[in-house]
Design a protein around this motif. Structure first.
Motif, PDB file in Angstrom:
ATOM      1  N   LYS A 237     -13.447   7.344  11.742  1.00  0.00           N
ATOM      2  CA  LYS A 237     -13.970   7.651  10.282  1.00  0.00           C
ATOM      3  C   LYS A 237     -14.273   8.937   9.547  1.00  0.00           C
ATOM      4  O   LYS A 237     -14.520   9.325   8.850  1.00  0.00           O
ATOM      5  CB  LYS A 237     -15.421   7.557  11.154  1.00  0.00           C
ATOM      6  N   ASP A 238     -13.639   9.942  10.533  1.00  0.00           N
ATOM      7  CA  ASP A 238     -13.501  11.574   9.757  1.00  0.00           C
ATOM      8  C   ASP A 238     -12.627  11.075   8.292  1.00  0.00           C
ATOM      9  O   ASP A 238     -12.219  11.851   7.897  1.00  0.00           O
ATOM     10  CB  ASP A 238     -13.644  11.832  10.401  1.00  0.00           C
ATOM     11  N   ASN A 239     -11.728   9.953   7.779  1.00  0.00           N
ATOM     12  CA  ASN A 239     -10.980  10.316   7.033  1.00  0.00           C
ATOM     13  C   ASN A 239     -11.283   9.465   5.911  1.00  0.00           C
ATOM     14  O   ASN A 239     -10.619   8.454   5.354  1.00  0.00           O
ATOM     15  CB  ASN A 239      -9.040   9.482   7.487  1.00  0.00           C
ATOM     16  N   THR A 240     -11.786  10.332   4.345  1.00  0.00           N
ATOM     17  CA  THR A 240     -12.361  10.034   4.238  1.00  0.00           C
ATOM     18  C   THR A 240     -11.455   9.904   2.306  1.00  0.00           C
ATOM     19  O   THR A 240     -11.529   9.077   1.620  1.00  0.00           O
ATOM     20  CB  THR A 240     -13.407   9.925   3.658  1.00  0.00           C
ATOM     21  N   GLU A 241     -10.705  10.768   2.611  1.00  0.00           N
ATOM     22  CA  GLU A 241      -9.651  10.805   1.909  1.00  0.00           C
ATOM     23  C   GLU A 241      -8.796   9.919   1.328  1.00  0.00           C
ATOM     24  O   GLU A 241      -8.886   8.955   0.538  1.00  0.00           O
ATOM     25  CB  GLU A 241      -9.128  12.406   1.836  1.00  0.00           C
TER      26      GLU A 241
ATOM     27  N   SER B  37     -11.620  -0.427   4.703  1.00  0.00           N
ATOM     28  CA  SER B  37     -11.337  -0.331   3.042  1.00  0.00           C
ATOM     29  C   SER B  37     -12.259  -1.293   2.982  1.00  0.00           C
ATOM     30  O   SER B  37     -12.793  -2.351   4.164  1.00  0.00           O
ATOM     31  CB  SER B  37     -10.343  -0.382   3.187  1.00  0.00           C
ATOM     32  N   VAL B  38     -12.395  -1.941   1.706  1.00  0.00           N
ATOM     33  CA  VAL B  38     -12.825  -2.791   0.896  1.00  0.00           C
ATOM     34  C   VAL B  38     -12.125  -4.153   1.669  1.00  0.00           C
ATOM     35  O   VAL B  38     -10.999  -4.616   2.129  1.00  0.00           O
ATOM     36  CB  VAL B  38     -12.476  -3.014  -0.749  1.00  0.00           C
ATOM     37  N   GLY B  39     -12.780  -5.152   1.916  1.00  0.00           N
ATOM     38  CA  GLY B  39     -12.647  -6.592   2.321  1.00  0.00           C
ATOM     39  C   GLY B  39     -11.236  -6.745   1.341  1.00  0.00           C
ATOM     40  O   GLY B  39     -11.460  -6.770  -0.026  1.00  0.00           O
ATOM     41  N   TYR B  40     -10.167  -7.044   1.619  1.00  0.00           N
ATOM     42  CA  TYR B  40      -9.202  -7.741   0.761  1.00  0.00           C
ATOM     43  C   TYR B  40      -8.280  -9.524   0.969  1.00  0.00           C
ATOM     44  O   TYR B  40      -7.274  -9.632   0.403  1.00  0.00           O
ATOM     45  CB  TYR B  40      -7.914  -6.955   0.991  1.00  0.00           C
ATOM     46  N   ALA B  41      -8.767  -9.602   2.040  1.00  0.00           N
ATOM     47  CA  ALA B  41      -8.347 -11.409   2.389  1.00  0.00           C
ATOM     48  C   ALA B  41      -9.659 -12.402   3.780  1.00  0.00           C
ATOM     49  O   ALA B  41     -10.186 -11.209   4.034  1.00  0.00           O
ATOM     50  CB  ALA B  41      -6.972 -11.622   3.113  1.00  0.00           C
TER      51      ALA B  41
ATOM     52  N   LEU C  39       0.852  -0.788   0.069  1.00  0.00           N
ATOM     53  CA  LEU C  39      -0.336   0.383   0.184  1.00  0.00           C
ATOM     54  C   LEU C  39       0.181   1.688  -0.177  1.00  0.00           C
ATOM     55  O   LEU C  39       0.151   1.921  -0.452  1.00  0.00           O
ATOM     56  CB  LEU C  39      -0.914   0.276   1.008  1.00  0.00           C
ATOM     57  N   CYS C  40       2.082   0.954   0.874  1.00  0.00           N
ATOM     58  CA  CYS C  40       3.137   1.980   0.920  1.00  0.00           C
ATOM     59  C   CYS C  40       3.383   2.981  -0.457  1.00  0.00           C
ATOM     60  O   CYS C  40       3.389   3.307  -0.195  1.00  0.00           O
ATOM     61  CB  CYS C  40       3.810   2.176   1.369  1.00  0.00           C
ATOM     62  N   GLU C  41       3.911   1.613  -0.954  1.00  0.00           N
ATOM     63  CA  GLU C  41       4.438   1.816  -2.318  1.00  0.00           C
ATOM     64  C   GLU C  41       3.478   2.284  -3.645  1.00  0.00           C
ATOM     65  O   GLU C  41       3.780   3.451  -4.284  1.00  0.00           O
ATOM     66  CB  GLU C  41       5.053   0.540  -2.577  1.00  0.00           C
ATOM     67  N   LYS C  42       2.437   1.707  -3.396  1.00  0.00           N
ATOM     68  CA  LYS C  42       1.524   2.133  -4.609  1.00  0.00           C
ATOM     69  C   LYS C  42       1.210   3.497  -4.077  1.00  0.00           C
ATOM     70  O   LYS C  42       0.762   4.760  -5.023  1.00  0.00           O
ATOM     71  CB  LYS C  42      -0.285   1.390  -3.902  1.00  0.00           C
ATOM     72  N   LEU C  43       1.032   4.561  -2.602  1.00  0.00           N
ATOM     73  CA  LEU C  43       0.683   6.144  -2.434  1.00  0.00           C
ATOM     74  C   LEU C  43       1.480   6.660  -2.330  1.00  0.00           C
ATOM     75  O   LEU C  43       1.781   7.878  -1.663  1.00  0.00           O
ATOM     76  CB  LEU C  43      -0.558   5.414  -1.108  1.00  0.00           C
ATOM     77  N   ALA C  44       3.017   6.071  -2.665  1.00  0.00           N
ATOM     78  CA  ALA C  44       4.098   6.919  -2.491  1.00  0.00           C
ATOM     79  C   ALA C  44       4.549   7.179  -1.160  1.00  0.00           C
ATOM     80  O   ALA C  44       4.669   8.372  -1.473  1.00  0.00           O
ATOM     81  CB  ALA C  44       3.854   8.163  -4.118  1.00  0.00           C
ATOM     82  N   VAL C  45       4.622   6.419  -0.222  1.00  0.00           N
ATOM     83  CA  VAL C  45       4.459   7.058   0.755  1.00  0.00           C
ATOM     84  C   VAL C  45       5.933   6.086   1.816  1.00  0.00           C
ATOM     85  O   VAL C  45       5.696   5.137   1.377  1.00  0.00           O
ATOM     86  CB  VAL C  45       3.356   7.456   2.241  1.00  0.00           C
ATOM     87  N   LYS C  46       6.149   6.410   3.034  1.00  0.00           N
ATOM     88  CA  LYS C  46       7.250   6.069   3.524  1.00  0.00           C
ATOM     89  C   LYS C  46       5.919   5.007   4.840  1.00  0.00           C
ATOM     90  O   LYS C  46       5.153   5.369   5.605  1.00  0.00           O
ATOM     91  CB  LYS C  46       8.025   6.548   4.331  1.00  0.00           C
TER      92      LYS C  46
ATOM     93  N   ALA D  70     -10.594   6.357   0.650  1.00  0.00           N
ATOM     94  CA  ALA D  70     -10.899   6.255  -1.044  1.00  0.00           C
ATOM     95  C   ALA D  70      -9.772   5.881  -1.847  1.00  0.00           C
ATOM     96  O   ALA D  70      -9.207   4.475  -2.353  1.00  0.00           O
ATOM     97  CB  ALA D  70     -11.385   7.448  -1.377  1.00  0.00           C
ATOM     98  N   LYS D  71      -8.289   6.244  -1.451  1.00  0.00           N
ATOM     99  CA  LYS D  71      -7.328   6.126  -1.594  1.00  0.00           C
ATOM    100  C   LYS D  71      -7.013   4.375  -1.457  1.00  0.00           C
ATOM    101  O   LYS D  71      -5.516   4.076  -2.463  1.00  0.00           O
ATOM    102  CB  LYS D  71      -6.005   6.795  -1.442  1.00  0.00           C
ATOM    103  N   ILE D  72      -6.820   4.026  -0.850  1.00  0.00           N
ATOM    104  CA  ILE D  72      -6.287   3.119  -0.004  1.00  0.00           C
ATOM    105  C   ILE D  72      -7.494   1.665  -0.773  1.00  0.00           C
ATOM    106  O   ILE D  72      -6.662   1.067  -1.199  1.00  0.00           O
ATOM    107  CB  ILE D  72      -6.446   2.345   0.853  1.00  0.00           C
ATOM    108  N   ASN D  73      -8.644   2.063  -0.779  1.00  0.00           N
ATOM    109  CA  ASN D  73      -9.630   1.278  -1.382  1.00  0.00           C
ATOM    110  C   ASN D  73      -9.303   1.001  -3.128  1.00  0.00           C
ATOM    111  O   ASN D  73      -8.664  -0.439  -3.153  1.00  0.00           O
ATOM    112  CB  ASN D  73     -11.607   2.017  -1.796  1.00  0.00           C
TER     113      ASN D  73
END
Length: 265
Positions: A226-230, A104-108, A57-64, A233-236
């Motif tokens: 709950k307040d972190n909608t942005e 997030s969406v279920g992934y496993a 996820l971090c690689e996809k989002l370009a964060v550490k 969306a990125k994680i989904n």
């Protein structure tokens, strides 16, 4: 482990909004004591399937990534207190947990099973209803704060349910005969069976999926405030891409010897 978040989520920590996911760091809460999902060494280094998913996820989002090790039953309170940004810790999505946090969406998803001494009455059972009836009066071990614990409380209230902070504690009592059986996901039980202490035990041949009862959740997801909608969306978006391109499945094959990835619904 409790350093102030420095970039992406500094605004969130201060309660004044959200920043771009490309700006910094994602702090991930994880248990660190639930192999092969999440294992932490003495130095705080985290490995396992959860760590792989976090790093992907971090690689996809370009964060550490920064992992924060926390007892499982304290993960949701710690997320709500903004000690970290997300939970990645084999956490099943349930309605009760949705009252506290978002997901997030279920992934496993992995089957849940019981383990019992070889040759015991429990070990010979192959039918779900028969198994539940046979648990009445038995000492059943389960990790505290899990969907497994809630399932037992609901389905076998007449069992003598023993709760544990960690799997290791539960497995010690199982190996020494202090409990008759234990309930967890199949990966955790296979880990126990592979150890010397597990040589005289076997899985009870009844696989219990989340479709059996909503208490067991809707697959494993990333816990998000709950307040972190942005961020949600990125994680989904990232998770759906990582499942679709086989990255999550490849990691699960490494840790579970099977593909437990769950396509986006």
């Amino acid at each position: 482990m409790k350093l102030k978040i420095l970039s992406l989520f500094v605004a969130l920590a201060a309660g004044v909004g959200h920043a771009s996911a490309a700006e910094g760091e994602l702090a991930i809460g994880t248990e660190g004591a639930y192999p092969p999902w999440s294992m932490a060494d003495a130095a705080g280094n985290v490995t396992g399937f959860d760590a792989d998913v976090g790093n992907l996820l971090c690689e996809k989002l370009a964060v550490k990534c920064r992992f924060v090790v926390q007892a499982f039953d304290g993960l949701i309170p710690a997320l709500k207190a903004k000690r970290f940004d997300v939970i990645i810790s084999g956490m099943s999505i349930t309605e009760d947990r949705r009252k506290e946090i978002d997901f997030s969406v279920g992934y496993a998803e992995l089957a849940n099973m019981f383990v019992a001494p070889k040759g015991s009455d429990l070990a010979a059972i192959t039918d779900y209803d028969t198994l539940l009836k046979a648990l009445d009066g038995k000492k059943v071990g389960v990790q505290a704060g899990t969907t497994h614990a809630h399932f037992l409380e609901k389905k076998v209230p007449d069992a003598d349910i023993k709760t544990y902070d960690t799997l290791d504690q539960m497995q010690i009592d199982l190996a020494t005969g202090r409990i008759d059986t234990a309930f967890a996901d199949v990966s955790a039980l296979q880990d126990f069976l592979a150890k010397p202490d597990g040589k005289n035990f076997q899985l009870v041949d009844v696989k219990i999926l989340s479709t059996v009862d909503p208490t067991l959740g809707e697959g494993v997801g990333v816990g998000i405030a709950k307040d972190n909608t942005e961020l949600k969306a990125k994680i989904n978006k990232a998770l759906c891409e990582l499942v679709a391109d086989g990255s999550v499945g490849k990691s699960s094959e490494k840790w579970f010897k099977m593909d437990i990835s769950r396509p986006c619904q």
